[in-house]
Enzyme design. Structure first.
Site, PDB file in Angstrom:
ATOM      1  CG  ASN A  66       1.105  -5.335   4.467  1.00  0.00           C
ATOM      2  OD1 ASN A  66       0.551  -4.606   5.285  1.00  0.00           O
ATOM      3  ND2 ASN A  66       1.140  -5.057   3.178  1.00  0.00           N
ATOM      4  CB  SER A  74      -0.932   0.008   1.210  1.00  0.00           C
ATOM      5  OG  SER A  74      -0.194  -0.125   2.416  1.00  0.00           O
ATOM      6  N   GLY A 118      -1.917  -4.277   0.985  1.00  0.00           N
ATOM      7  CA  GLY A 118      -2.014  -5.488   1.777  1.00  0.00           C
ATOM      8  C   GLY A 118      -1.074  -6.597   1.351  1.00  0.00           C
ATOM      9  CG  ASP A 142      -3.781   4.795   8.069  1.00  0.00           C
ATOM     10  OD1 ASP A 142      -2.851   5.615   8.168  1.00  0.00           O
ATOM     11  OD2 ASP A 142      -3.959   4.109   7.037  1.00  0.00           O
ATOM     12  CG  HIS A 160      -1.323   3.656   4.603  1.00  0.00           C
ATOM     13  ND1 HIS A 160      -2.244   3.082   5.455  1.00  0.00           N
ATOM     14  CD2 HIS A 160      -0.824   2.641   3.838  1.00  0.00           C
ATOM     15  CE1 HIS A 160      -2.315   1.784   5.226  1.00  0.00           C
ATOM     16  NE2 HIS A 160      -1.470   1.489   4.247  1.00  0.00           N
TER      17      HIS A 160
END
Length: 232
Positions: A123, A57, A94, A207, A210
């Site tokens: 991830n 991402s 992801g 979040d 990011h």
């Protein structure tokens, strides 16, 4: 220069006027030379380097306006530097190193990249996967790209100490370890100057994972010095 973003479906599916001119008004010498030239046809123009970005991402513009991520900014930078190259963004939000390893062979066969940028592993850490598993996948991807004739730029990542200081330190050390062992170029930490900046929260989306659009030029600045060496 052009940039293409490869979506998941792409991984599954993924000279008449000149002849007329030769008939009219061509000098005798040129007509006589034509048969000899046929034995030595002109060489096709050199193919522009293809840069394949295989990431998660952080490279797939998650939560960002299209065209504002660091991979899109890379295209603009190449144009400014008058460096001919095609950028293919095969990043998926992801994605893990296992997913990248599974997808890479088809991408190499289809696009024959000159440079492969591997930005994966974050991830894996967020899921607490075994470090040996992540390292094995990184090594496999680096070797596959090199065996296909591509140069490799491995992009390092760091994670918060959610799983303890030892895991965090060993995870960060994976990237330079793999790069040294397999003679790949290395960006030590993609988020350098962002995650460890004076006000990290200002550089991230809500979040807190990011980077926002304002931070994307910094990500490109971290990648560019090593990438341009491979292109030259």
């Amino acid at each position: 220069m052009r940039i293409r973003t490869l979506h998941r479906r792409d991984f599954i599916l993924h000279a008449g006027a000149a002849a007329a001119a030769g008939l009219f008004g061509v000098p005798a010498r040129a007509r006589q030379a034509a048969p000899a030239a046929a034995h030595n046809p002109p060489k096709a123009p050199a193919r522009a380097p293809v840069i394949l970005v295989l990431g998660d991402s952080l490279s797939a513009e998650y939560g960002l306006p299209r065209g504002s991520g660091w991979v899109a900014l890379l295209e603009q930078k190449l144009a400014q530097e008058k460096t001919a190259a095609t950028v293919l963004n095969a990043s998926i939000s992801g994605e893990t190193t296992s997913g990248g390893r599974a997808r890479l062979p088809a991408l190499l066969a289809q696009h024959r990249p000159s440079v492969v940028v591997i930005e994966l592993g974050g991830n894996d850490a967020l899921r607490g996967l075994a470090l040996a598993h992540t390292e094995d996948n990184l090594v496999a991807m680096v070797q596959a790209a090199q065996q296909a004739g591509a140069k490799v730029l491995l992009v390092g990542m760091q994670v918060p100490p959610n799983y303890g200081a030892a895991y965090t330190q060993q995870f960060a050390a994976l990237f330079p370890k793999v790069a040294r062992a397999h003679k790949a170029a290395l960006v030590p930490f993609l988020l350098a100057g962002v995650a460890d900046g004076p006000d990290p929260t200002a550089a991230f989306q809500p979040d807190r994972i990011h980077p926002n659009a304002q931070a994307q030029p910094r990500l490109l600045a971290n990648v560019w010095p090593q990438l341009v060496k491979l292109l030259r």
